[in-house]
Structures are given as structure tokens and as C-alpha cells.
Design an enzyme around this catalytic site. Structure first.
Site, short mmCIF file in Angstrom:
data_model
loop_
_atom_site.label_atom_id
_atom_site.label_comp_id
_atom_site.label_asym_id
_atom_site.label_seq_id
_atom_site.Cartn_x
_atom_site.Cartn_y
_atom_site.Cartn_z
CG ASP A 1 -1.93 -1.15 1.21
OD1 ASP A 1 -1.93 -1.94 0.25
OD2 ASP A 1 -2.69 -1.28 2.19
CE LYS B 1 -3.78 -4.49 1.32
NZ LYS B 1 -4.35 -3.55 2.29
CB CYS C 1 -1.74 -2.97 5.54
SG CYS C 1 -3.39 -2.20 5.51
#
Length: 201
Positions: A12, A110, A155
Site C-alpha cells: 500500500d 484489496k 496492513c
């Protein structure tokens, strides 16, 4: 060059998680040069991308009376409520402009199901709904991954714990991650990773 059984997974590294973004992680942009350099060591590079539809259920704006960083109870457990971020096709959801995205073998999106958040690169937050990453690694014969990216305590940690649970050896490059550190979440995350056998470099 590392063996073909190892992969770099970059979590990310997107504009909304960098300074100036909707959910900025302090110093998030500082890791980009190091991540780019690390790509040269790997035959397999995978990038994950937070990819929320508008009005995602993890947004505080969807919960009356709730503010960002408060929590609520979802069918799958406790959920931190976030500022609206990484909305599909927005500038904030785009990768940091200096990230070498052209070197990625795979880009995994996601968090695109409105009703459930997805921290981990392997499973959504119910710990059951797979993203497909496990199958991709296995079919490529990848047995070990190195994680870098944002944010360490959410994450990255959830991805590391799931990798360990699935029997994939995992190393987290702490120097190439940055944390939100919400109410001590970083120290808790590090302890959980250590307990799971994750290598912290």
C-alpha cells in the site's frame, strides 16, 4: 539476486498514506527510494493497493456519531474507522509517483468489497476471504517473502501474521516501513509478529 523462491511484497505505498494524503503516515514517502532499490534484488515483486469503493463500511463518515480512529463492531470483529481514503480511481488511491510500479509482476487490489475491510495482503479482515496472493505465491514456488510498505502496525503486520500462519517464511524490513502508531499499536504489532516467528530486520 535472491533465489526465485523469494519475493518482495510492497504494501500500500499509495498517495493517501503519504504526507498530504487522506490517511497520511508520517514519513511514508521516505521509504520509496529504499523500496525501489530493494526491487533489484528480487525476481518477483508484488505490490498491494488499497482499493475502496465510495462509502466503504470502514469509513467513519458511514457511521453516524463516529469520528476517524474510533472503533466499531462489525460482523467480523472490531474495526477501526478511518477517514475516507484510497477510493477507487482517485489520485489518493494511486501509487506514490516515484514508486517503480513497472517492475511489479503483480498488483493485488484489496478492500474493494464495501462490507469488509482488508488489511492483509492474504485475507480480508474476516481472516477467511482470500485475496488470491497465497495461490499466486504457491504456483510460482515462492516460499519466503520480504515485506515493506505502509503501515507497519496495520496492513504490514496483518500480512506478516497471515504469511506465517500459512507457512510462508516472512521478513519485515522495519526500515522500509512506517507506522500509524494508534494508541500503542506499533509496539503491540511488533510483539505479535515476534511471537508468530516473523523475522524483523
Amino acid at each position: 539476486m535472491r533465489p526465485a523462491t523469494e519475493a518482495l511484497v510492497v504494501i500500500d505505498l499509495q498517495n493517501d498514506f503519504c504526507p498530504g494524503g487522506a490517511l497520511a503516515v508520517e514519513g511514508g514517502d521516505e521509504i520509496v527510494p529504499g523500496v525501489n532499490a530493494l526491487m533489484d534484488e528480487f525476481r518477483a515483486v508484488i505490490l498491494t493497493q488499497d482499493w475502496h469503493p465510495p462509502r466503504h463500511s470502514s469509513f467513519a463518515s458511514e457511521h453516524e456519531g463516529k469520528a476517524p480512529f474510533e472503533t466499531t463492531r462489525m460482523p467480523y470483529g472490531e474495526q477501526v474507522l478511518w477517514p475516507d481514503h484510497c477510493i477507487q480511481n482517485s489520485a489518493g488511491a494511486a501509487f506514490h509517483p516515484d514508486l517503480r510500479t513497472g517492475d511489479a509482476d503483480m498488483i493485488l487490489r484489496k478492500g474493494f468489497r464495501r462490507e469488509i475491510d482488508s488489511y492483509s495482503a492474504f485475507f480480508e479482515n474476516d481472516h477467511e476471504t482470500p485475496t488470491g496472493l497465497e495461490g499466486y505465491l504457491r504456483t510460482r514456488g515462492i516460499e519466503r517473502i520480504v515485506l515493506a510498505g505502509l503501515a507497519t502496525d496495520f496492513c504490514v503486520t496483518w500480512s506478516a501474521l497471515d504469511a506465517a500462519r500459512l507457512g510462508v517464511a516472512v521478513e519485515v524490513r522495519q526500515d522500509l516501513c512506517r507506522a500509524i502508531d494508534l494508541d500503542g499499536s506499533l509496539s503491540d504489532a511488533i510483539a505479535r509478529m515476534r511471537a508468530a516467528g516473523v523475522t524483523l530486520a
